[in-house]
Every structure is written in C-alpha cells, then in structure tokens.
Design an enzyme around this catalytic site. Structure first.
Site, PDB file in Angstrom:
ATOM      1  N   ASP A  87       6.860   8.419 -26.795  1.00 22.44           N
ATOM      2  CA  ASP A  87       6.263   7.284 -26.785  1.00 22.44           C
ATOM      3  C   ASP A  87       5.555   6.455 -25.634  1.00 22.44           C
ATOM      4  O   ASP A  87       6.543   6.269 -24.370  1.00 22.44           O
ATOM      5  CB  ASP A  87       7.573   6.142 -27.181  1.00 22.44           C
ATOM      6  N   TYR A 102       1.576   1.698 -19.637  1.00 26.20           N
ATOM      7  CA  TYR A 102       2.345   2.628 -18.494  1.00 26.20           C
ATOM      8  C   TYR A 102       1.568   3.352 -17.857  1.00 26.20           C
ATOM      9  O   TYR A 102       2.125   3.841 -16.950  1.00 26.20           O
ATOM     10  CB  TYR A 102       3.076   3.444 -19.619  1.00 26.20           C
ATOM     11  N   LYS A 123       0.073   2.586 -27.289  1.00 25.35           N
ATOM     12  CA  LYS A 123      -0.245   1.198 -27.624  1.00 25.35           C
ATOM     13  C   LYS A 123      -1.294   0.376 -26.959  1.00 25.35           C
ATOM     14  O   LYS A 123      -1.966   0.845 -26.156  1.00 25.35           O
ATOM     15  CB  LYS A 123       0.991   0.459 -27.424  1.00 25.35           C
ATOM     16  N   HIS A 145       0.749  -3.868 -28.955  1.00 24.88           N
ATOM     17  CA  HIS A 145       1.698  -3.928 -28.216  1.00 24.88           C
ATOM     18  C   HIS A 145       2.512  -5.074 -28.336  1.00 24.88           C
ATOM     19  O   HIS A 145       3.966  -5.263 -28.275  1.00 24.88           O
ATOM     20  CB  HIS A 145       1.424  -3.542 -26.589  1.00 24.88           C
TER      21      HIS A 145
HETATM   22  P1  NAD Z   1      16.440   2.625 -22.464  1.00 27.58           P
HETATM   23  O1  NAD Z   1      17.159   1.574 -23.052  1.00 27.58           O
HETATM   24  O2  NAD Z   1      15.732   3.581 -22.956  1.00 27.58           O
HETATM   25  O3  NAD Z   1      17.162   2.820 -21.062  1.00 27.58           O
HETATM   26  C1  NAD Z   1      16.725   3.830 -20.107  1.00 27.58           C
HETATM   27  C2  NAD Z   1      17.596   3.697 -18.664  1.00 27.58           C
HETATM   28  O4  NAD Z   1      18.805   4.043 -19.207  1.00 27.58           O
HETATM   29  C3  NAD Z   1      17.189   4.806 -17.815  1.00 27.58           C
HETATM   30  O5  NAD Z   1      16.310   4.331 -16.926  1.00 27.58           O
HETATM   31  C4  NAD Z   1      18.364   5.069 -17.144  1.00 27.58           C
HETATM   32  O6  NAD Z   1      18.687   4.329 -16.078  1.00 27.58           O
HETATM   33  C5  NAD Z   1      19.384   4.988 -18.257  1.00 27.58           C
HETATM   34  N1  NAD Z   1      19.768   6.183 -18.970  1.00 27.58           N
HETATM   35  C6  NAD Z   1      19.067   6.935 -19.969  1.00 27.58           C
HETATM   36  N2  NAD Z   1      19.829   7.878 -20.430  1.00 27.58           N
HETATM   37  C7  NAD Z   1      20.993   7.832 -19.697  1.00 27.58           C
HETATM   38  C8  NAD Z   1      22.162   8.704 -19.853  1.00 27.58           C
HETATM   39  N3  NAD Z   1      22.025   9.668 -20.706  1.00 27.58           N
HETATM   40  N4  NAD Z   1      23.115   8.488 -19.023  1.00 27.58           N
HETATM   41  C9  NAD Z   1      22.769   7.503 -18.061  1.00 27.58           C
HETATM   42  N5  NAD Z   1      21.947   6.631 -18.078  1.00 27.58           N
HETATM   43  C10 NAD Z   1      20.957   6.833 -18.729  1.00 27.58           C
HETATM   44  O7  NAD Z   1      15.207   1.662 -21.509  1.00 27.58           O
HETATM   45  P2  NAD Z   1      13.473   1.451 -21.702  1.00 27.58           P
HETATM   46  O8  NAD Z   1      12.801   2.512 -20.927  1.00 27.58           O
HETATM   47  O9  NAD Z   1      13.138   0.047 -21.374  1.00 27.58           O
HETATM   48  O10 NAD Z   1      13.328   1.684 -23.512  1.00 27.58           O
HETATM   49  C11 NAD Z   1      12.934   3.043 -23.839  1.00 27.58           C
HETATM   50  C12 NAD Z   1      11.493   3.221 -24.697  1.00 27.58           C
HETATM   51  O11 NAD Z   1      11.314   2.138 -25.150  1.00 27.58           O
HETATM   52  C13 NAD Z   1      10.619   3.091 -23.133  1.00 27.58           C
HETATM   53  O12 NAD Z   1      10.401   4.004 -22.257  1.00 27.58           O
HETATM   54  C14 NAD Z   1       9.170   2.745 -23.785  1.00 27.58           C
HETATM   55  O13 NAD Z   1       8.772   3.901 -24.335  1.00 27.58           O
HETATM   56  C15 NAD Z   1       9.655   1.836 -24.993  1.00 27.58           C
HETATM   57  N6  NAD Z   1       9.601   0.351 -24.669  1.00 27.58           N
HETATM   58  C16 NAD Z   1       8.642  -0.151 -25.364  1.00 27.58           C
HETATM   59  C17 NAD Z   1       8.455  -1.437 -25.043  1.00 27.58           C
HETATM   60  C18 NAD Z   1       7.538  -2.430 -26.177  1.00 27.58           C
HETATM   61  O14 NAD Z   1       7.240  -3.530 -25.727  1.00 27.58           O
HETATM   62  N7  NAD Z   1       7.159  -1.903 -27.293  1.00 27.58           N
HETATM   63  C19 NAD Z   1       8.894  -2.263 -24.258  1.00 27.58           C
HETATM   64  C20 NAD Z   1      10.002  -1.499 -23.330  1.00 27.58           C
HETATM   65  C21 NAD Z   1      10.236  -0.340 -23.749  1.00 27.58           C
END
Ligand code: NAD
Length: 274
Positions: A47, A52, A77, A110
């Site tokens: 994704d 990004y 997106k 988005h």
């Molecule tokens: P997330 O909730 O996936 O959290 C990611 C964070 O959690 C990492 O940076 C790390 O610090 C921690 N983490 C992940 N796995 C771990 C593990 N096994 N152990 C310990 N810590 C861990 O946060 P995100 O990146 O905000 O969301 C995931 C994805 O969603 C994004 O990368 C993106 O692709 C998407 N997203 C989309 C939008 C949108 O507006 N459509 C907005 C935000 C994110």
C-alpha cells in the site's frame, strides 16, 4: 484452523487481507528492502500513495523480488492537490510511470476534497474502464461522502480505507460499508505503534504466545478488515505476518472492541487542510 488469506471485492478483484503499508518509508533502499522482505515473507499486498513519494522504490522492490507481477496487489492513491478530472488522469499516469507498472490493482482517492472528489471519481471510473486500475475505491470517506459518490457513480467504489485501530474502531461506518458491499481497509491499524503498549493487548498476547502487534492484526482480520501494518524492520515485517496460526476467542475480540475511545490520530475527513 484455516483462514482465507484473500478477500473477493465487489467487482471480482481478489485482495490479500494482510499487506505492507509504506507511509513514511524513504524512497530508495529503505522502501526497496521493506518491500523485498515483505514479499519474501509471503505478503502480496503493498500500500503506497503518490504523496508518500516512494512509488519508484516500491516498483523497484517488486521487480527485484522476481515474483510475477500478477501475484502482487499494488495500491496507490490520488493526492489531494491532483483532484479534478484532468489532473487525476495526469496524476494516475505519473504514479504508473513511477511504479514502472502498466496497471495498479487498486487506485484510491486519498481524501474527500470538497467540491473536487466527484469530478475525480469520474476520472477514476475511466481509468478503471481502461483496465489500468483493476479496482477503484476511496480513502477517508465518511458515510455522507460515500453516499454522495454512490448517488451517481457508474462504477461503485469497492474499498474505503479508513483510520481504524483498537481505540478508533469505527463500528457505525463499518456497518454502513458492509451494507453497501464496500470492503473496509484499516490504516494505522496498530495506532501508529501506540496501541502496542496497551497493557490489555500486551497481556492478551502473552496468553496466545504472541505480541500485541499480532493480536491487533488478528483482531482486524477476524473482523473482516483488510489490514496494512507498516514496518521497515525485517523482523517486525515477519512478525506482523505470523498471524495465521492462532485465533482470538470471541471474548477476547470483545475485550479489544471495548478499548474503543473514538480517538483519532489523523485528521477528521470533514475537517482537514492538506
Ligand atoms: P501502523 O499503525 O501500521 O503503525 C506502524 C508503526 O508501528 C511502525 O512505524 C512501528 O513504529 C510500529 N510497529 C509496526 N510493527 C511493529 C511490531 N511488530 N513491533 C513493534 N512495533 C511495530 O501505522 P501507519 O504507518 O500509520 O499505517 C499503516 C499504513 O496505512 C501506512 O503505512 C499507509 O500505507 C496506510 N495509511 C494510509 C492513510 C490514508 O490516509 N489512507 C493514512 C495513514 C496510513
């Protein structure tokens, strides 16, 4: 115990239920490695988004993996400033170019930019009809935005990607989307890492011999939510995929449901300015 690792979307596309998110992952080596490790582990959904600024690296990681393109599900997106009919067409071409692909599996709007998203949707429909996006959908659309799209859509959106984690479980929106046969995809599924410290989830993990991250991912999956946790660490990328050998009980699902506080980490789609 068997678990269906893919989900059929309303248009017939098949999407993996668990993927890798790459927001805030640097273009170049960092994103190439993350994508490579994920694909080696068994992930088949990546994704990304134009904003990004790592679509080039995502495409490179996919090519380097040697896995046939058709086995990988790529989402990107349309960014806010590119909304509008002509500019959507142009932005989509740029995304494809950067990815180095001739189609994406899912193209999402988005955010619901007021007075623009309907015009953007018209372009998305044409892109879908041209075959260059195998599915089209929305992100950060509230119920009233989705209703507005559905009022005169020629092609229905098949996904709404929304902020969703244990402290923002979005039950009313999920119920509405289910009724409309629009799949729910969770962004920031781990609460950007914040939920991982929640003692209830840490303790629950111990009971199953799993981490809090694995418990949360499992909660999403058992709720029929497509989930895209992000990590740039090989070990965590693997850990987050190691969730198909256990099952949360109904009682434990309910315990996690009860953590909901309607707490947003990102912007409210009715009130954003970017
Ligand atoms: P997330 O909730 O996936 O959290 C990611 C964070 O959690 C990492 O940076 C790390 O610090 C921690 N983490 C992940 N796995 C771990 C593990 N096994 N152990 C310990 N810590 C861990 O946060 P995100 O990146 O905000 O969301 C995931 C994805 O969603 C994004 O990368 C993106 O692709 C998407 N997203 C989309 C939008 C949108 O507006 N459509 C907005 C935000 C994110």
């Amino acid at each position: 115990m068997t678990f269906e690792k893919t989900k059929k979307l309303a248009n017939g596309s098949v999407i993996p239920r668990l993927g890798l998110g790459v927001w805030r992952v640097q273009d170049g080596q960092e994103v190439i490695d993350s994508v490579k490790w994920a694909l080696e582990t068994g992930y088949r959904l990546i994704d990304t988004a134009a904003v990004y600024k790592n679509e080039e690296g995502v495409g490179e990681g996919i090519r380097l993996s040697g896995i046939p393109r058709e086995e990988i599900f790529v989402t990107t997106k349309l960014w806010n400033e590119d909304q509008g009919y002509e500019s959507t067409m142009k932005a989509f071409d740029e995304s494809l170019n950067k990815l180095g692909l001739d189609y994406v599996d899912l193209y999402l709007i988005h955010w619901p930019v007021k007075d623009k998203y309907k015009e953007s949707w018209r372009a998305m429909e044409e892109i879908y009809e041209s075959g260059r996006a195998k599915a089209i959908g929305l992100s950060n659309f509230h119920k009233h935005h989705v209703e507005d799209i559905l009022a005169d859509a020629k092609v229905r959106p098949v996904v709404d990607q929304i902020e969703l984690h244990p402290t923002l479980s979005q039950v009313p929106l999920r119920e509405y989307l289910k009724k409309e046969n629009i799949a729910v995809e969770a962004w920031s599924p781990l609460g950007q890492g914040k939920s991982l410290e929640n003692p209830v989830l840490v303790e629950m993990g111990k009971k199953y011999g799993k981490s809090a991250a694995q418990v949360i991912i499992r909660w999403h999956l058992q709720n029929d939510i497509i989930v895209i946790p992000k990590s740039v660490h090989e070990e965590r990328i693997r850990e987050n995929f190691d969730v198909f050998d256990f099952e949360l009980s109904q009682e434990d699902l309910k315990v996690i449901d009860d953590l909901d506080m309607n707490e947003r980490l990102g912007a409210d789609p009715d009130n954003f300015n970017f």
